[in-house]
Design a protein around this motif. Sequence first.
Motif, PDB file in Angstrom:
ATOM      1  N   MET A   1       0.836  -1.185   0.000  1.00  0.00           N
ATOM      2  CA  MET A   1       0.000   0.000   0.000  1.00  0.00           C
ATOM      3  C   MET A   1       0.878   1.246   0.000  1.00  0.00           C
ATOM      4  N   ASP A   2       0.384   2.265  -0.676  1.00  0.00           N
ATOM      5  CA  ASP A   2       1.072   3.551  -0.721  1.00  0.00           C
ATOM      6  C   ASP A   2       0.239   4.600  -0.007  1.00  0.00           C
ATOM      7  N   THR A   3       0.862   5.734   0.260  1.00  0.00           N
ATOM      8  CA  THR A   3       0.161   6.921   0.716  1.00  0.00           C
ATOM      9  C   THR A   3       0.746   8.090  -0.078  1.00  0.00           C
ATOM     10  N   THR A  83      -3.663   4.351   1.171  1.00  0.00           N
ATOM     11  CA  THR A  83      -4.154   4.348   2.537  1.00  0.00           C
ATOM     12  C   THR A  83      -3.631   5.595   3.225  1.00  0.00           C
ATOM     13  N   ASN A  84      -4.192   5.897   4.393  1.00  0.00           N
ATOM     14  CA  ASN A  84      -3.820   7.094   5.164  1.00  0.00           C
ATOM     15  C   ASN A  84      -3.967   8.350   4.309  1.00  0.00           C
ATOM     16  N   VAL A  85      -5.106   8.439   3.616  1.00  0.00           N
ATOM     17  CA  VAL A  85      -5.395   9.553   2.719  1.00  0.00           C
ATOM     18  C   VAL A  85      -6.811  10.059   2.974  1.00  0.00           C
ATOM     19  N   GLU A 122       5.648   4.514  -0.414  1.00  0.00           N
ATOM     20  CA  GLU A 122       5.198   3.246   0.159  1.00  0.00           C
ATOM     21  C   GLU A 122       5.014   3.394   1.661  1.00  0.00           C
ATOM     22  N   MET A 123       3.888   2.872   2.156  1.00  0.00           N
ATOM     23  CA  MET A 123       3.631   2.878   3.597  1.00  0.00           C
ATOM     24  C   MET A 123       4.448   1.763   4.233  1.00  0.00           C
ATOM     25  N   VAL A 124       5.218   2.121   5.225  1.00  0.00           N
ATOM     26  CA  VAL A 124       5.999   1.130   5.944  1.00  0.00           C
ATOM     27  C   VAL A 124       5.349   0.940   7.307  1.00  0.00           C
ATOM     28  N   ALA A 165       9.126   4.931  21.030  1.00  0.00           N
ATOM     29  CA  ALA A 165       9.426   5.225  19.629  1.00  0.00           C
ATOM     30  C   ALA A 165       8.513   4.407  18.735  1.00  0.00           C
ATOM     31  N   LYS A 166       8.532   4.721  17.450  1.00  0.00           N
ATOM     32  CA  LYS A 166       7.871   3.910  16.439  1.00  0.00           C
ATOM     33  C   LYS A 166       8.979   3.303  15.587  1.00  0.00           C
ATOM     34  N   MET A 167       8.939   1.976  15.411  1.00  0.00           N
ATOM     35  CA  MET A 167       9.992   1.288  14.678  1.00  0.00           C
ATOM     36  C   MET A 167       9.406   0.308  13.670  1.00  0.00           C
ATOM     37  N   THR A 168      10.145   0.115  12.585  1.00  0.00           N
ATOM     38  CA  THR A 168       9.785  -0.922  11.623  1.00  0.00           C
ATOM     39  C   THR A 168      10.285  -2.260  12.171  1.00  0.00           C
TER      40      THR A 168
END
Length: 195
Positions: A1-3, A83-85, A122-124, A165-168
């Motif tokens: 998915m992209d944003t 997404t996130n749009v 790209e949404m990560v 934190a936010k992490m991948t």
Amino acid sequence: MDTITTLTEAALEAKKSRFQAFAVPVSSEQAVKEFLDNYRDQGTSHQCWAWKIGHNVRFNDDGEPSGTAGRPILAVIEGQSLTNVLILVNRWYGGVKLGTGGLARAYGGCASQAIQMAERVEMVATQSVSLHCEFGELAKIEYELAQLDIAFQTEYLADGVLMTAKMTDDQIEVINPFLQNLTRGREQLSIQDKL
């Protein structure tokens, strides 16, 4: 998915009615509400919108015939696999009725123009994580987080420091062993939720 990365804007005219679309990246329902409040325009005939965040979707026809505004806007978001749009489309009525098909084409077309101008990324997926460390370990952890471009917040407690934190997933795979090694197995990341 992209944003999309930034706010974009497009305009369209159909049978004397003017349409103006705003496409913007959003990360929460609160961000949607704030954007809609900030872009409220009392001079419009209708302010129709649609948004998608993850699996959550909402749309609003704002007095237009059911299915002629919000759904076509949402179809643009989903058709582009975004997404996130949030897309908001304002309409100023020009005195000529467009019919249901004409409305759907105008709202969808204007929304599509705004999305076409947007830069996609790209949404990560990230996860909210926290970790606890002693004061003497803080500098080493901050350095390691900075090396991985991880933004974090710190809260000083009586027995040390709480970091969030936010992490991948990839970042977690690097930081967790580092933290366990640094603290000799005493600490590890606490994972809250996937975003």
